[in-house]
Write a protein that holds these residues in place. Structure first.
Motif, PDB file in Angstrom:
ATOM      1  N   MET A 262      22.470  18.526  91.088  1.00 23.00           N
ATOM      2  CA  MET A 262      22.948  19.908  91.062  1.00 23.00           C
ATOM      3  C   MET A 262      23.167  20.376  89.623  1.00 23.00           C
ATOM      4  O   MET A 262      22.813  21.509  89.274  1.00 23.00           O
ATOM      5  CB  MET A 262      24.244  20.035  91.866  1.00 23.00           C
ATOM      6  N   ILE A 263      23.716  19.518  88.780  1.00 21.91           N
ATOM      7  CA  ILE A 263      23.912  19.878  87.374  1.00 21.91           C
ATOM      8  C   ILE A 263      22.562  20.122  86.709  1.00 21.91           C
ATOM      9  O   ILE A 263      22.386  21.113  85.977  1.00 21.91           O
ATOM     10  CB  ILE A 263      24.700  18.768  86.633  1.00 21.91           C
ATOM     11  N   ASP A 264      21.597  19.249  86.970  1.00 22.12           N
ATOM     12  CA  ASP A 264      20.264  19.403  86.400  1.00 22.12           C
ATOM     13  C   ASP A 264      19.614  20.701  86.871  1.00 22.12           C
ATOM     14  O   ASP A 264      19.028  21.437  86.070  1.00 22.12           O
ATOM     15  CB  ASP A 264      19.396  18.201  86.779  1.00 22.12           C
ATOM     16  N   TYR A 265      19.754  21.001  88.157  1.00 25.04           N
ATOM     17  CA  TYR A 265      19.182  22.242  88.693  1.00 25.04           C
ATOM     18  C   TYR A 265      19.818  23.465  88.041  1.00 25.04           C
ATOM     19  O   TYR A 265      19.111  24.382  87.605  1.00 25.04           O
ATOM     20  CB  TYR A 265      19.375  22.296  90.211  1.00 25.04           C
TER      21      TYR A 265
ATOM     22  N   SER B 160      24.816  28.018  81.379  1.00 27.56           N
ATOM     23  CA  SER B 160      25.342  27.338  80.196  1.00 27.56           C
ATOM     24  C   SER B 160      26.178  26.145  80.635  1.00 27.56           C
ATOM     25  O   SER B 160      26.628  26.059  81.788  1.00 27.56           O
ATOM     26  CB  SER B 160      26.204  28.298  79.377  1.00 27.56           C
ATOM     27  N   TRP B 161      26.393  25.224  79.697  1.00 21.31           N
ATOM     28  CA  TRP B 161      27.176  24.030  80.027  1.00 21.31           C
ATOM     29  C   TRP B 161      28.607  24.419  80.390  1.00 21.31           C
ATOM     30  O   TRP B 161      29.206  23.829  81.293  1.00 21.31           O
ATOM     31  CB  TRP B 161      27.168  23.039  78.860  1.00 21.31           C
ATOM     32  N   ASN B 162      29.154  25.425  79.722  1.00 19.94           N
ATOM     33  CA  ASN B 162      30.522  25.871  80.039  1.00 19.94           C
ATOM     34  C   ASN B 162      30.602  26.437  81.453  1.00 19.94           C
ATOM     35  O   ASN B 162      31.565  26.200  82.176  1.00 19.94           O
ATOM     36  CB  ASN B 162      31.005  26.907  79.027  1.00 19.94           C
ATOM     37  N   LYS B 163      29.598  27.191  81.846  1.00 19.22           N
ATOM     38  CA  LYS B 163      29.567  27.765  83.191  1.00 19.22           C
ATOM     39  C   LYS B 163      29.458  26.660  84.249  1.00 19.22           C
ATOM     40  O   LYS B 163      30.124  26.696  85.285  1.00 19.22           O
ATOM     41  CB  LYS B 163      28.389  28.738  83.308  1.00 19.22           C
ATOM     42  N   ILE B 164      28.605  25.664  83.997  1.00 15.35           N
ATOM     43  CA  ILE B 164      28.451  24.542  84.936  1.00 15.35           C
ATOM     44  C   ILE B 164      29.771  23.778  85.044  1.00 15.35           C
ATOM     45  O   ILE B 164      30.198  23.421  86.148  1.00 15.35           O
ATOM     46  CB  ILE B 164      27.303  23.613  84.494  1.00 15.35           C
ATOM     47  N   ASP B 165      30.421  23.537  83.904  1.00 12.44           N
ATOM     48  CA  ASP B 165      31.715  22.847  83.928  1.00 12.44           C
ATOM     49  C   ASP B 165      32.743  23.625  84.736  1.00 12.44           C
ATOM     50  O   ASP B 165      33.516  23.043  85.498  1.00 12.44           O
ATOM     51  CB  ASP B 165      32.232  22.630  82.498  1.00 12.44           C
ATOM     52  N   SER B 166      32.737  24.941  84.613  1.00 13.00           N
ATOM     53  CA  SER B 166      33.712  25.737  85.373  1.00 13.00           C
ATOM     54  C   SER B 166      33.386  25.745  86.867  1.00 13.00           C
ATOM     55  O   SER B 166      34.297  25.770  87.700  1.00 13.00           O
ATOM     56  CB  SER B 166      33.776  27.166  84.832  1.00 13.00           C
ATOM     57  N   LEU B 167      32.091  25.698  87.235  1.00  9.24           N
ATOM     58  CA  LEU B 167      31.722  25.661  88.648  1.00  9.24           C
ATOM     59  C   LEU B 167      32.166  24.363  89.318  1.00  9.24           C
ATOM     60  O   LEU B 167      32.550  24.353  90.484  1.00  9.24           O
ATOM     61  CB  LEU B 167      30.205  25.829  88.810  1.00  9.24           C
ATOM     62  N   PHE B 168      32.080  23.256  88.575  1.00  9.91           N
ATOM     63  CA  PHE B 168      32.471  21.953  89.117  1.00  9.91           C
ATOM     64  C   PHE B 168      33.928  21.591  88.820  1.00  9.91           C
ATOM     65  O   PHE B 168      34.389  20.514  89.192  1.00  9.91           O
ATOM     66  CB  PHE B 168      31.557  20.847  88.555  1.00  9.91           C
TER      67      PHE B 168
ATOM     68  N   ALA C  90      36.225  19.217  82.859  1.00 13.29           N
ATOM     69  CA  ALA C  90      36.662  19.487  81.497  1.00 13.29           C
ATOM     70  C   ALA C  90      35.439  19.926  80.687  1.00 13.29           C
ATOM     71  O   ALA C  90      34.303  19.630  81.067  1.00 13.29           O
ATOM     72  CB  ALA C  90      37.276  18.232  80.891  1.00 13.29           C
ATOM     73  N   PRO C  91      35.648  20.617  79.576  1.00 11.81           N
ATOM     74  CA  PRO C  91      34.503  21.077  78.784  1.00 11.81           C
ATOM     75  C   PRO C  91      33.585  19.925  78.369  1.00 11.81           C
ATOM     76  O   PRO C  91      34.048  18.850  77.995  1.00 11.81           O
ATOM     77  CB  PRO C  91      35.151  21.718  77.551  1.00 11.81           C
ATOM     78  N   ASP C  92      32.299  20.152  78.493  1.00 15.66           N
ATOM     79  CA  ASP C  92      31.231  19.244  78.081  1.00 15.66           C
ATOM     80  C   ASP C  92      31.075  18.008  78.974  1.00 15.66           C
ATOM     81  O   ASP C  92      30.298  17.115  78.656  1.00 15.66           O
ATOM     82  CB  ASP C  92      31.437  18.814  76.617  1.00 15.66           C
ATOM     83  N   THR C  93      31.773  17.945  80.104  1.00 19.63           N
ATOM     84  CA  THR C  93      31.677  16.794  80.993  1.00 19.63           C
ATOM     85  C   THR C  93      30.327  16.747  81.705  1.00 19.63           C
ATOM     86  O   THR C  93      29.713  15.680  81.822  1.00 19.63           O
ATOM     87  CB  THR C  93      32.809  16.818  82.035  1.00 19.63           C
ATOM     88  N   SER C  94      29.862  17.893  82.179  1.00 26.89           N
ATOM     89  CA  SER C  94      28.602  17.913  82.931  1.00 26.89           C
ATOM     90  C   SER C  94      27.426  17.513  82.056  1.00 26.89           C
ATOM     91  O   SER C  94      26.522  16.805  82.501  1.00 26.89           O
ATOM     92  CB  SER C  94      28.369  19.289  83.557  1.00 26.89           C
ATOM     93  N   ARG C  95      27.419  17.934  80.797  1.00 26.02           N
ATOM     94  CA  ARG C  95      26.333  17.553  79.889  1.00 26.02           C
ATOM     95  C   ARG C  95      26.338  16.042  79.658  1.00 26.02           C
ATOM     96  O   ARG C  95      25.290  15.395  79.678  1.00 26.02           O
ATOM     97  CB  ARG C  95      26.461  18.283  78.554  1.00 26.02           C
ATOM     98  N   LYS C  96      27.514  15.469  79.488  1.00 27.27           N
ATOM     99  CA  LYS C  96      27.620  14.020  79.282  1.00 27.27           C
ATOM    100  C   LYS C  96      27.162  13.253  80.517  1.00 27.27           C
ATOM    101  O   LYS C  96      26.461  12.250  80.418  1.00 27.27           O
ATOM    102  CB  LYS C  96      29.052  13.638  78.924  1.00 27.27           C
ATOM    103  N   LYS C  97      27.561  13.737  81.716  1.00 28.89           N
ATOM    104  CA  LYS C  97      27.143  13.066  82.955  1.00 28.89           C
ATOM    105  C   LYS C  97      25.626  13.083  83.104  1.00 28.89           C
ATOM    106  O   LYS C  97      25.012  12.078  83.487  1.00 28.89           O
ATOM    107  CB  LYS C  97      27.775  13.755  84.170  1.00 28.89           C
ATOM    108  N   LEU C  98      25.025  14.225  82.814  1.00 29.89           N
ATOM    109  CA  LEU C  98      23.570  14.344  82.954  1.00 29.89           C
ATOM    110  C   LEU C  98      22.858  13.439  81.946  1.00 29.89           C
ATOM    111  O   LEU C  98      21.877  12.762  82.286  1.00 29.89           O
ATOM    112  CB  LEU C  98      23.131  15.797  82.769  1.00 29.89           C
TER     113      LEU C  98
END
Length: 139
Positions: free
Chosen positions: A105-108, A115-123, A126-134
Motif C-alpha cells: 500500500m505504501i509503494d502504491y 508525498s511521504w508526509n501524506k502517506i505517514d499521516s494516512l497510516f 511518525a514522520p519518515d517511517t513509511s519511507r524507511k519501511k519501504l
C-alpha cells in the motif's frame, strides 16, 4: 497477459497497459469515423460561405450502430482488453487493502504521487517511517 515473464504486474504497470489499450482504441475509432465519413454524401461547397452540415458526434458507443468490417473486430477485442485491465486493477487494489499489506500500500501510494508526509499521516506513522519501511522491504 497479466503476467510478464513470470512476474506479476504492479498496479502502475497495469495502468500503463490500460492506457496503451485506450489510446489504441481511440486510434481505431478515429479510423472507423474516417471510413464512415467517406461514405456520407457531402453538399456543394460555395466557397465556404455556408457552414457545413450537421456535425456527426462519434464517440465510443456510436460505433455499435455503424458497421465497419475492417475495424470492428479489433475495436471489440480492445474493449474486452480494457475491461480486463480495469478489473485487474480493481482486484489488485482490493487485495492490497484487505490483506493489510502495508508495504504494498505504501509503494502504491508513493507511485501515485503521494508525498511521504501524506502517506505517514494516512497510516498514522511518525514522520519518515513509511519511507524507511519501504526501503527496508526493498532490501
Amino acid at each position: 497477459m497479466i503476467e510478464a515473464k513470470g512476474k506479476h504486474l504492479t498496479i502502475k504497470e497495469a495502468k500503463n497497459e490500460l492506457q496503451k489499450d485506450i489510446n489504441e482504441l481511440e486510434l481505431y475509432l478515429t479510423k472507423k469515423k474516417i471510413n464512415y465519413q467517406k461514405t456520407q454524401p457531402k453538399g456543394t461547397n460555395y466557397d465556404k460561405i455556408v457552414v457545413s452540415g450537421i456535425p456527426i458526434t462519434f464517440d465510443k458507443f456510436t460505433h455499435y450502430v455503424i458497421k465497419d468490417e475492417e475495424y470492428d473486430s479489433k475495436i471489440y477485442s480492445l474493449q474486452e482488453s480494457i475491461s480486463s485491465w480495469e478489473k485487474y486493477i480493481v482486484d489488485e487494489m482490493r487485495r492490497i487493502s484487505e490483506n493489510s499489506d502495508e508495504i504494498a500500500m505504501i509503494d502504491y501510494l508513493h507511485n501515485e504521487g503521494y508525498s511521504w508526509n501524506k502517506i505517514d499521516s494516512l497510516f498514522h506513522y511518525a514522520p519518515d517511517t513509511s519511507r524507511k519501511k519501504l526501503n527496508r522491504a526493498k532490501k
